[in-house]
Design a protein around this motif. Structure first.
Motif, PDB file in Angstrom:
ATOM      1  N   PHE A   1      17.426  29.857  59.464  1.00 39.02           N
ATOM      2  CA  PHE A   1      16.136  29.911  58.453  1.00 39.02           C
ATOM      3  C   PHE A   1      15.681  31.252  57.891  1.00 39.02           C
ATOM      4  N   THR A   2      16.639  32.423  58.481  1.00 46.20           N
ATOM      5  CA  THR A   2      16.098  33.666  57.688  1.00 46.20           C
ATOM      6  C   THR A   2      17.415  33.901  56.862  1.00 46.20           C
ATOM      7  N   GLY A   3      18.580  33.594  57.087  1.00 41.86           N
ATOM      8  CA  GLY A   3      19.559  33.975  56.324  1.00 41.86           C
ATOM      9  C   GLY A   3      20.367  35.307  56.849  1.00 41.86           C
ATOM     10  N   ILE A   4      19.869  35.840  58.171  1.00 43.39           N
ATOM     11  CA  ILE A   4      20.410  36.983  58.662  1.00 43.39           C
ATOM     12  C   ILE A   4      21.889  36.599  59.166  1.00 43.39           C
ATOM     13  N   PRO A   5      22.957  37.188  58.792  1.00 45.61           N
ATOM     14  CA  PRO A   5      24.372  36.678  59.093  1.00 45.61           C
ATOM     15  C   PRO A   5      24.567  36.731  60.725  1.00 45.61           C
ATOM     16  N   SER A   6      25.049  35.436  61.132  1.00 44.51           N
ATOM     17  CA  SER A   6      25.060  35.147  62.547  1.00 44.51           C
ATOM     18  C   SER A   6      26.082  36.277  63.305  1.00 44.51           C
ATOM     19  N   ASP A   7      26.930  36.787  62.513  1.00 42.90           N
ATOM     20  CA  ASP A   7      27.941  37.681  63.144  1.00 42.90           C
ATOM     21  C   ASP A   7      27.101  39.297  63.307  1.00 42.90           C
ATOM     22  N   ALA A   8      25.886  39.385  62.831  1.00 41.31           N
ATOM     23  CA  ALA A   8      25.233  40.520  63.169  1.00 41.31           C
ATOM     24  C   ALA A   8      24.245  40.225  64.272  1.00 41.31           C
ATOM     25  N   VAL A   9      24.166  39.205  64.808  1.00 46.95           N
ATOM     26  CA  VAL A   9      23.349  38.843  66.004  1.00 46.95           C
ATOM     27  C   VAL A   9      23.996  38.418  67.342  1.00 46.95           C
ATOM     28  N   GLN A  10      23.795  39.129  68.010  1.00 50.95           N
ATOM     29  CA  GLN A  10      24.458  39.281  69.332  1.00 50.95           C
ATOM     30  C   GLN A  10      23.381  38.774  70.518  1.00 50.95           C
ATOM     31  N   PRO A  11      23.489  37.318  71.086  1.00 49.12           N
ATOM     32  CA  PRO A  11      22.574  36.976  72.062  1.00 49.12           C
ATOM     33  C   PRO A  11      22.630  37.461  73.149  1.00 49.12           C
ATOM     34  N   ILE A  12      21.610  37.418  73.912  1.00 47.22           N
ATOM     35  CA  ILE A  12      21.338  38.132  74.992  1.00 47.22           C
ATOM     36  C   ILE A  12      21.037  37.136  76.299  1.00 47.22           C
ATOM     37  N   THR A  13      21.784  36.881  77.216  1.00 47.07           N
ATOM     38  CA  THR A  13      21.490  36.038  78.160  1.00 47.07           C
ATOM     39  C   THR A  13      20.264  36.286  78.850  1.00 47.07           C
ATOM     40  N   VAL A  14      19.347  35.175  78.690  1.00 48.17           N
ATOM     41  CA  VAL A  14      18.067  35.137  79.206  1.00 48.17           C
ATOM     42  C   VAL A  14      18.085  34.476  80.765  1.00 48.17           C
ATOM     43  N   GLU A  15      17.636  35.240  81.723  1.00 52.74           N
ATOM     44  CA  GLU A  15      17.519  34.703  83.129  1.00 52.74           C
ATOM     45  C   GLU A  15      16.329  33.682  83.112  1.00 52.74           C
TER      46      GLU A  15
ATOM     47  N   THR B   1       0.595  37.759  71.735  1.00 53.53           N
ATOM     48  CA  THR B   1       1.198  36.692  72.193  1.00 53.53           C
ATOM     49  C   THR B   1       2.582  37.006  72.880  1.00 53.53           C
ATOM     50  N   PHE B   2       3.265  38.186  72.373  1.00 54.47           N
ATOM     51  CA  PHE B   2       4.614  38.521  72.827  1.00 54.47           C
ATOM     52  C   PHE B   2       4.430  39.426  74.171  1.00 54.47           C
ATOM     53  N   ALA B   3       3.189  39.526  74.800  1.00 56.35           N
ATOM     54  CA  ALA B   3       3.160  40.093  76.061  1.00 56.35           C
ATOM     55  C   ALA B   3       4.241  39.774  77.092  1.00 56.35           C
ATOM     56  N   ASN B   4       4.680  38.560  77.422  1.00 61.73           N
ATOM     57  CA  ASN B   4       5.670  38.061  78.226  1.00 61.73           C
ATOM     58  C   ASN B   4       6.965  37.534  77.606  1.00 61.73           C
ATOM     59  N   ALA B   5       7.270  37.902  76.304  1.00 62.31           N
ATOM     60  CA  ALA B   5       8.184  37.403  75.668  1.00 62.31           C
ATOM     61  C   ALA B   5       9.506  37.767  76.195  1.00 62.31           C
ATOM     62  N   ALA B   6      10.663  37.128  75.917  1.00 59.54           N
ATOM     63  CA  ALA B   6      11.963  37.414  76.223  1.00 59.54           C
ATOM     64  C   ALA B   6      12.682  38.035  75.211  1.00 59.54           C
ATOM     65  N   ALA B   7      13.632  38.890  75.442  1.00 58.19           N
ATOM     66  CA  ALA B   7      14.560  39.543  74.438  1.00 58.19           C
ATOM     67  C   ALA B   7      15.767  38.547  74.273  1.00 58.19           C
ATOM     68  N   ILE B   8      16.082  37.920  73.474  1.00 53.15           N
ATOM     69  CA  ILE B   8      17.069  36.997  73.301  1.00 53.15           C
ATOM     70  C   ILE B   8      18.091  37.287  72.464  1.00 53.15           C
ATOM     71  N   ALA B   9      18.079  38.297  71.663  1.00 54.31           N
ATOM     72  CA  ALA B   9      19.320  38.651  70.849  1.00 54.31           C
ATOM     73  C   ALA B   9      19.163  40.203  70.125  1.00 54.31           C
ATOM     74  N   ARG B  10      20.156  40.830  70.064  1.00 46.13           N
ATOM     75  CA  ARG B  10      20.276  42.032  69.562  1.00 46.13           C
ATOM     76  C   ARG B  10      20.632  41.960  67.710  1.00 46.13           C
ATOM     77  N   VAL B  11      19.975  42.517  67.015  1.00 44.45           N
ATOM     78  CA  VAL B  11      20.240  42.209  65.509  1.00 44.45           C
ATOM     79  C   VAL B  11      20.888  43.357  65.101  1.00 44.45           C
TER      80      VAL B  11
END
Length: 206
Positions: free
Chosen positions: A192-206, A110-120
């Protein structure tokens, strides 16, 4: 023993409870309820555990195998703990959905057309430690990569995808739907996961 039977579910609880000295600690009881509701460290659903607790309290005895593994608490102490845990769980009804649930890899299609939205940016062992879940592996093109698919409490389904380099500390967060809401999904992922937000870099999705 089937983990979904009353003895199996109560054994899960007793195994965890036997690691602490004071079973009357309200913070411990609240934390145990949190873990059950969110399926952290407990494999079953909160409904299954609540049903098993009710059945055990009605019976008035801890299942034999569960009692055998307890090295520090008597049956009476464990029954008292279950009664306090039942009260804590009942006070929280209606229970919310778990903060997140790990899905099987058959969802990867189901991720065939998924968007990359962040780098962890976290080492793999840190992610596994925070989520208490292991990565699976899937075939991407000619490569086999580590992947963990999660359904968040917000009903959004995301996947963490690693790279061929086993020591890499960069994982890609994929979202299979609603690309225009990427910022909101990233926020929910951290919440919801508890992953620190400072470790997550959003990617601009066109």
């Amino acid at each position: 023993m089937n983990a979904r039977t009353v003895p199996g579910l109560i054994t899960d609880i007793v195994y965890s409870a036997d690691k602490v000295a004071n079973l009357n600690d309200q913070q411990l009881i609240a934390r145990c309820a949190d873990f059950m509701i969110n399926r952290r460290y407990f494999s079953g659903t909160v409904d299954e555990y609540a049903t098993a607790i009710d059945a055990t309290l009605r019976d008035g005895h801890i299942p034999a195998h569960a009692l055998e593994i307890s090295q520090h608490h008597s049956e009476a102490e464990l029954l008292d703990f279950l009664a306090l845990l039942k009260k804590q769980l009942d006070n929280r009804r209606p229970w919310p959905k778990p903060a997140f649930v790990k899905l099987e890899t058959d969802q990867w299609a189901t991720f065939a057309n998924a968007a990359a939205i962040a780098r962890v940016n976290l080492p793999k062992h840190r992610i596994v430690g925070i989520l208490n879940k292991d990565f699976d592996s899937v075939v991407v093109g000619e490569l086999r990569l580590p992947v963990m698919i999660l359904e968040l409490r917000s009903s959004e389904v995301v996947a963490l995808m690693g790279s061929l380099e086993p020591r890499s500390t960069v994982f890609t967060l994929l979202h299979r739907d609603r690309r225009n809401m990427a910022e909101e999904v990233v926020s929910h992922f951290c919440e919801f996961t508890g992953i620190p937000s400072d470790a997550v870099q959003p990617i601009t999705v066109e």
